[in-house]
Design a protein around this motif. Sequence first.
Motif, mmCIF file in Angstrom:
data_model
loop_
_atom_site.group_PDB
_atom_site.id
_atom_site.type_symbol
_atom_site.label_atom_id
_atom_site.label_comp_id
_atom_site.label_asym_id
_atom_site.label_seq_id
_atom_site.Cartn_x
_atom_site.Cartn_y
_atom_site.Cartn_z
ATOM 1 N N LEU A 148 0.825 -1.211 0.000
ATOM 2 C CA LEU A 148 0.000 0.000 0.000
ATOM 3 C C LEU A 148 0.857 1.258 0.000
ATOM 4 O O LEU A 148 0.597 2.211 -0.755
ATOM 5 N N VAL A 149 1.875 1.270 0.854
ATOM 6 C CA VAL A 149 2.740 2.450 0.937
ATOM 7 C C VAL A 149 3.517 2.638 -0.353
ATOM 8 O O VAL A 149 3.640 3.761 -0.874
ATOM 9 N N ALA A 150 4.046 1.553 -0.916
ATOM 10 C CA ALA A 150 4.842 1.660 -2.138
ATOM 11 C C ALA A 150 4.000 2.110 -3.331
ATOM 12 O O ALA A 150 4.468 2.871 -4.191
ATOM 13 N N LEU A 169 -1.189 8.691 4.407
ATOM 14 C CA LEU A 169 -1.079 7.376 3.787
ATOM 15 C C LEU A 169 -0.644 6.333 4.805
ATOM 16 O O LEU A 169 -1.220 5.240 4.877
ATOM 17 N N ILE A 170 0.358 6.665 5.607
ATOM 18 C CA ILE A 170 0.836 5.717 6.611
ATOM 19 C C ILE A 170 -0.246 5.464 7.652
ATOM 20 O O ILE A 170 -0.481 4.315 8.058
ATOM 21 N N CYS A 171 -0.933 6.517 8.090
ATOM 22 C CA CYS A 171 -2.006 6.345 9.087
ATOM 23 C C CYS A 171 -3.122 5.464 8.523
ATOM 24 O O CYS A 171 -3.609 4.549 9.215
ATOM 25 N N PHE A 172 -3.530 5.719 7.284
ATOM 26 C CA PHE A 172 -4.606 4.929 6.690
ATOM 27 C C PHE A 172 -4.159 3.490 6.453
ATOM 28 O O PHE A 172 -4.935 2.552 6.676
ATOM 29 N N ALA A 173 -2.917 3.301 5.997
ATOM 30 C CA ALA A 173 -2.425 1.944 5.756
ATOM 31 C C ALA A 173 -2.377 1.138 7.048
ATOM 32 O O ALA A 173 -2.738 -0.044 7.075
ATOM 33 N N ILE A 174 -1.948 1.768 8.137
ATOM 34 C CA ILE A 174 -1.928 1.071 9.431
ATOM 35 C C ILE A 174 -3.348 0.771 9.891
ATOM 36 O O ILE A 174 -3.636 -0.318 10.395
ATOM 37 N N ALA A 175 -4.265 1.749 9.718
ATOM 38 C CA ALA A 175 -5.643 1.546 10.165
ATOM 39 C C ALA A 175 -6.331 0.433 9.391
ATOM 40 O O ALA A 175 -7.049 -0.388 9.973
ATOM 41 N N ILE A 176 -6.100 0.367 8.077
ATOM 42 C CA ILE A 176 -6.801 -0.615 7.245
ATOM 43 C C ILE A 176 -6.285 -2.029 7.505
ATOM 44 O O ILE A 176 -6.924 -3.011 7.089
ATOM 45 N N THR A 177 -5.151 -2.148 8.198
ATOM 46 C CA THR A 177 -4.618 -3.476 8.510
ATOM 47 C C THR A 177 -4.697 -3.797 9.998
ATOM 48 O O THR A 177 -4.099 -4.782 10.443
ATOM 49 N N SER A 178 -5.445 -2.993 10.775
ATOM 50 C CA SER A 178 -5.455 -3.221 12.225
ATOM 51 C C SER A 178 -6.841 -3.104 12.864
ATOM 52 O O SER A 178 -6.941 -3.025 14.092
ATOM 53 N N TRP A 179 -7.911 -3.097 12.057
ATOM 54 C CA TRP A 179 -9.255 -2.893 12.603
ATOM 55 C C TRP A 179 -9.953 -4.193 12.984
ATOM 56 O O TRP A 179 -11.015 -4.183 13.610
ATOM 57 N N LEU A 243 8.061 0.496 9.516
ATOM 58 C CA LEU A 243 8.086 1.054 8.161
ATOM 59 C C LEU A 243 9.269 2.003 7.964
ATOM 60 O O LEU A 243 9.961 1.961 6.935
ATOM 61 N N SER A 244 9.501 2.860 8.942
ATOM 62 C CA SER A 244 10.617 3.793 8.835
ATOM 63 C C SER A 244 11.951 3.050 8.856
ATOM 64 O O SER A 244 12.891 3.419 8.145
ATOM 65 N N PHE A 245 12.030 1.996 9.665
ATOM 66 C CA PHE A 245 13.273 1.224 9.728
ATOM 67 C C PHE A 245 13.541 0.525 8.403
ATOM 68 O O PHE A 245 14.701 0.349 8.008
ATOM 69 N N LEU A 246 12.489 0.134 7.693
ATOM 70 C CA LEU A 246 12.657 -0.512 6.393
ATOM 71 C C LEU A 246 12.851 0.493 5.262
ATOM 72 O O LEU A 246 13.009 0.098 4.106
ATOM 73 N N GLY A 247 12.801 1.796 5.590
ATOM 74 C CA GLY A 247 13.004 2.816 4.578
ATOM 75 C C GLY A 247 11.773 3.184 3.788
ATOM 76 O O GLY A 247 11.868 3.890 2.777
ATOM 77 N N LEU A 248 10.575 2.737 4.223
ATOM 78 C CA LEU A 248 9.337 3.030 3.504
ATOM 79 C C LEU A 248 8.408 3.949 4.292
ATOM 80 O O LEU A 248 7.252 4.087 3.948
ATOM 81 N N GLY A 249 8.930 4.549 5.333
ATOM 82 C CA GLY A 249 8.114 5.458 6.119
ATOM 83 C C GLY A 249 8.261 6.884 5.632
ATOM 84 O O GLY A 249 8.203 7.167 4.438
ATOM 85 N N PHE A 250 8.464 7.787 6.562
ATOM 86 C CA PHE A 250 8.614 9.198 6.225
ATOM 87 C C PHE A 250 9.962 9.437 5.554
ATOM 88 O O PHE A 250 10.905 8.667 5.732
ATOM 89 N N PRO A 251 10.067 10.508 4.769
ATOM 90 C CA PRO A 251 11.346 10.832 4.120
ATOM 91 C C PRO A 251 12.416 11.173 5.148
ATOM 92 O O PRO A 251 12.114 11.419 6.319
ATOM 93 N N PRO A 252 13.685 11.200 4.733
ATOM 94 C CA PRO A 252 14.785 11.383 5.689
ATOM 95 C C PRO A 252 14.726 12.676 6.501
ATOM 96 O O PRO A 252 15.281 12.730 7.600
#
Length: 307
Positions: A148-150, A169-179, A243-252
């Motif tokens: 989803l993030v990619a 996007l990150i908030c929605f992606a986490i919400a859609i996989t945790s409800w 996500l941030s640790f994998l490099g797919l979270g927020f920008p640097p």
Amino acid sequence: MTDAAKPLNPDEAFRPPRNQWWDVWDQFKTHRGALAGLAVFVSIILFVLVGPMIWQVDPGQLNIRMRNQGPSWDYPLGTDQLGRDLLARLMYGGRISVAVGLVAMFLGLVIGTLIGVLAGYFKLLDSPLMRLTDLFLALPLLPLLLILVALFRDTLARTFGESIGVFFLICFAIAITSWMQTARIVRGDVLALKEREYVLAARSIGTPSLRINTRHVLPNVLSPIMVSATLGIASAIITESALSFLGLGFPPDFPTWGRILYEGRDWIEQYPARVVWPGLLISLTVLSVNYIGDGLRDALDPRIRGR
């Protein structure tokens, strides 16, 4: 003199009546772990909100000459590989991480509660909605989250700006996989509540289903919803950090705790404090929220409150 003839104490006469939430607080105070968790969580919130007002250092300011420095008066927690102040980055990064946890928790709670109420109250919707819930539970959530993030990250960043687009996007992606857990808990309570006398009486006089659910059903499922909310914050913070640790979270240039942990992985042998501080803040936040959830679960349980 009988009890009926005794004069009223003025303090008792003007004392506001106790309600359920006073009883919940009294029970919550007996849970030492929950009180300790609440104190730690409040301290972390003050650290990320009030801290930058006291330690007024730009978290993005580069100082190559002072890179990879240890703790000092100028840099209490040292600097990173670009000479940026680690304390300032942890303060500002905590704002983003906690904000993601709160927003993602709220969105997931809304989705889970809505599906749980619909599945529990309307028999025709029960089976398809629960099969949908089982489907999401069976999916590998982290790969789905990464997909989803990619897929949508660049599109939302161009439409709403990089910071706002990536955040939601990150908030929605986490919400859609945790409800899913919230939906199953709420559905079980609604199944029991809709057979209560006051709900049957409201239905018999033609009260609309929307009013029944908002006035009679939802207020009685607040207890499990509140517990799910506290646990959802912890889960969302861990997921954002992953996500941030994998490099797919927020920008640097957005120093979330997960991003700081990710940037310090190459320096863990020479400068272990680079990963200890963000890891410690993540662990303390998650642990404190979990203890608060345990205390709320016990305090909201009428069987425990009645002891």
